[in-house]
Design a protein around this motif. Structure first.
Motif, PDB file in Angstrom:
ATOM      1  N   VAL A 249      51.214 -18.984 144.009  1.00 26.52           N
ATOM      2  CA  VAL A 249      50.507 -17.749 143.241  1.00 26.52           C
ATOM      3  C   VAL A 249      49.553 -17.753 142.196  1.00 26.52           C
ATOM      4  N   LEU A 250      50.872 -18.980 140.862  1.00 24.23           N
ATOM      5  CA  LEU A 250      50.476 -19.234 140.151  1.00 24.23           C
ATOM      6  C   LEU A 250      48.501 -19.738 140.487  1.00 24.23           C
ATOM      7  N   ASP A 251      48.606 -20.675 141.520  1.00 20.15           N
ATOM      8  CA  ASP A 251      46.751 -20.316 141.351  1.00 20.15           C
ATOM      9  C   ASP A 251      45.643 -19.813 142.214  1.00 20.15           C
ATOM     10  N   ALA A 252      46.192 -18.512 142.336  1.00 23.34           N
ATOM     11  CA  ALA A 252      45.756 -17.389 142.132  1.00 23.34           C
ATOM     12  C   ALA A 252      45.760 -16.611 141.127  1.00 23.34           C
ATOM     13  N   MET A 253      45.989 -17.278 140.154  1.00 24.29           N
ATOM     14  CA  MET A 253      46.030 -16.232 138.402  1.00 24.29           C
ATOM     15  C   MET A 253      44.344 -16.919 138.016  1.00 24.29           C
ATOM     16  N   ALA A 254      44.011 -15.435 137.736  1.00 25.37           N
ATOM     17  CA  ALA A 254      42.153 -15.818 137.055  1.00 25.37           C
ATOM     18  C   ALA A 254      43.046 -16.267 135.054  1.00 25.37           C
ATOM     19  N   ALA A 255      43.221 -17.354 135.473  1.00 24.21           N
ATOM     20  CA  ALA A 255      43.294 -18.032 134.266  1.00 24.21           C
ATOM     21  C   ALA A 255      43.195 -19.588 133.940  1.00 24.21           C
ATOM     22  N   PRO A 256      43.113 -20.172 133.187  1.00 17.62           N
ATOM     23  CA  PRO A 256      43.721 -21.513 133.743  1.00 17.62           C
ATOM     24  C   PRO A 256      44.569 -22.439 133.696  1.00 17.62           C
ATOM     25  N   PRO A 257      44.798 -23.243 134.165  1.00 19.80           N
ATOM     26  CA  PRO A 257      45.851 -23.656 134.632  1.00 19.80           C
ATOM     27  C   PRO A 257      46.959 -23.612 133.156  1.00 19.80           C
ATOM     28  N   GLU A 258      46.605 -24.079 132.325  1.00 22.52           N
ATOM     29  CA  GLU A 258      47.696 -23.716 131.362  1.00 22.52           C
ATOM     30  C   GLU A 258      48.049 -22.969 130.364  1.00 22.52           C
TER      31      GLU A 258
END
Length: 82
Positions: free
Chosen positions: A10-19
């Motif tokens: 789910v976090l990986d699917a976010m269109a935002a830098p990992p940090e």
């Protein structure tokens, strides 16, 4: 301290830098819980990891009405004394 387990996919699917992903989730959760009346301003701000001024700005940007009551003030004062 409790934590919420967010699946990595789910976090990986976010269109935002990992940090930025965890802070985004915390802020979105804080805004939603405040808007729905589940958290006081102080606790929502704490969850969001923002200063009072920054959380006020975030709520203003989202056009979320403040619902600060005497009971909230008492909770915030008691929390501040701990």
């Amino acid at each position: 301290m409790s934590s919420i387990d967010i699946p990595s996919d789910v976090l990986d699917a976010m269109a935002a830098p990992p940090e930025d992903r965890e802070p985004i989730v915390r802020q979105e959760l804080a805004v939603s819980l405040y808007r729905e009346g589940y958290l006081s301003f102080g606790k929502a701000r704490e969850l969001a990891g923002l200063s009072k001024a920054a959380f006020h700005r975030l709520l203003g940007d989202r056009k979320i009405q403040r619902h600060y009551k005497e009971a909230d003030l008492a909770l915030d004062v008691a929390y501040g004394q701990d």
